[in-house]
Scaffold this motif. Structure first.
Motif, PDB file in Angstrom:
ATOM      1  N   UNK A  31       0.833  -1.211   0.000  1.00 18.99           N
ATOM      2  CA  UNK A  31       0.000   0.000   0.000  1.00 18.99           C
ATOM      3  C   UNK A  31       0.868   1.261   0.000  1.00 18.99           C
ATOM      4  N   UNK A  32       1.938   1.249   0.780  1.00 21.87           N
ATOM      5  CA  UNK A  32       2.829   2.413   0.853  1.00 21.87           C
ATOM      6  C   UNK A  32       3.483   2.660  -0.501  1.00 21.87           C
ATOM      7  N   UNK A  33       3.965   1.605  -1.126  1.00 20.88           N
ATOM      8  CA  UNK A  33       4.628   1.754  -2.425  1.00 20.88           C
ATOM      9  C   UNK A  33       3.646   2.187  -3.515  1.00 20.88           C
ATOM     10  N   UNK A  34       2.419   1.650  -3.465  1.00 24.32           N
ATOM     11  CA  UNK A  34       1.398   2.059  -4.436  1.00 24.32           C
ATOM     12  C   UNK A  34       1.148   3.564  -4.374  1.00 24.32           C
ATOM     13  N   UNK A  56       7.816  -3.057  10.877  1.00 22.36           N
ATOM     14  CA  UNK A  56       6.434  -3.504  10.634  1.00 22.36           C
ATOM     15  C   UNK A  56       6.361  -4.219   9.291  1.00 22.36           C
ATOM     16  N   UNK A  57       6.940  -3.619   8.261  1.00 22.67           N
ATOM     17  CA  UNK A  57       6.877  -4.196   6.922  1.00 22.67           C
ATOM     18  C   UNK A  57       7.587  -5.544   6.836  1.00 22.67           C
ATOM     19  N   UNK A  58       8.593  -5.749   7.666  1.00 23.93           N
ATOM     20  CA  UNK A  58       9.314  -7.024   7.663  1.00 23.93           C
ATOM     21  C   UNK A  58       8.714  -8.030   8.636  1.00 23.93           C
ATOM     22  N   UNK A  59       7.630  -7.635   9.322  1.00 23.56           N
ATOM     23  CA  UNK A  59       6.949  -8.544  10.243  1.00 23.56           C
ATOM     24  C   UNK A  59       7.736  -8.817  11.504  1.00 23.56           C
ATOM     25  N   UNK A  60       8.575  -7.880  11.900  1.00 23.18           N
ATOM     26  CA  UNK A  60       9.438  -8.080  13.059  1.00 23.18           C
ATOM     27  C   UNK A  60       8.840  -7.598  14.368  1.00 23.18           C
ATOM     28  N   UNK A  73      -5.705   4.929   8.373  1.00 23.13           N
ATOM     29  CA  UNK A  73      -6.089   6.334   8.162  1.00 23.13           C
ATOM     30  C   UNK A  73      -5.060   7.055   7.299  1.00 23.13           C
ATOM     31  N   UNK A  74      -3.784   6.867   7.600  1.00 21.61           N
ATOM     32  CA  UNK A  74      -2.725   7.535   6.851  1.00 21.61           C
ATOM     33  C   UNK A  74      -2.703   7.099   5.387  1.00 21.61           C
TER      34      UNK A  74
END
Length: 104
Positions: A31-34, A56-60, A73-74
């Protein structure tokens, strides 16, 4: 950096929690990259740093519901677009005996 609490350490070892965290992270990244947002910009939008977004993106990390809401929301999306729990089946509760007591 502070040591994780006992609860956080247990959550990190739970395979289901890890799987959900990885799936959530993949969705956030997509979503961020889109939207052509940097990790730094998204972090700023929700009040955190880019390193937290990376984790967060790496699931850590085990992310709080309030942070998932902030991300939605962001990014201007529904919660379901960030975390789709329909793929995760709940564990069946123990069968009850005729008296209505759960059998363990």
């Amino acid at each position: 950096m502070t040591e994780p609490s006992k609860k956080e350490a247990m959550e990190r070892r739970d395979p289901l929690v890890q799987e959900v965290a990885r799936e959530l992270g993949k969705n956030v990244r997509a979503l961020r990259k889109d939207q052509k947002l940097s990790q730094e910009r998204l972090g700023y939008m929700i009040g955190t740093g880019h390193s937290r977004i990376s984790n967060i993106e790496r699931g850590l990390v085990v992310i709080r519901l309030s942070d998932i809401v902030k991300l939605a929301e962001a990014l201007g999306v529904r919660l379901e677009e960030i975390i789709d729990l329909s793929a995760f089946d709940p564990v069946e509760p123990p069968a009850a005996d005729p008296a209505g007591h759960a059998q363990l």
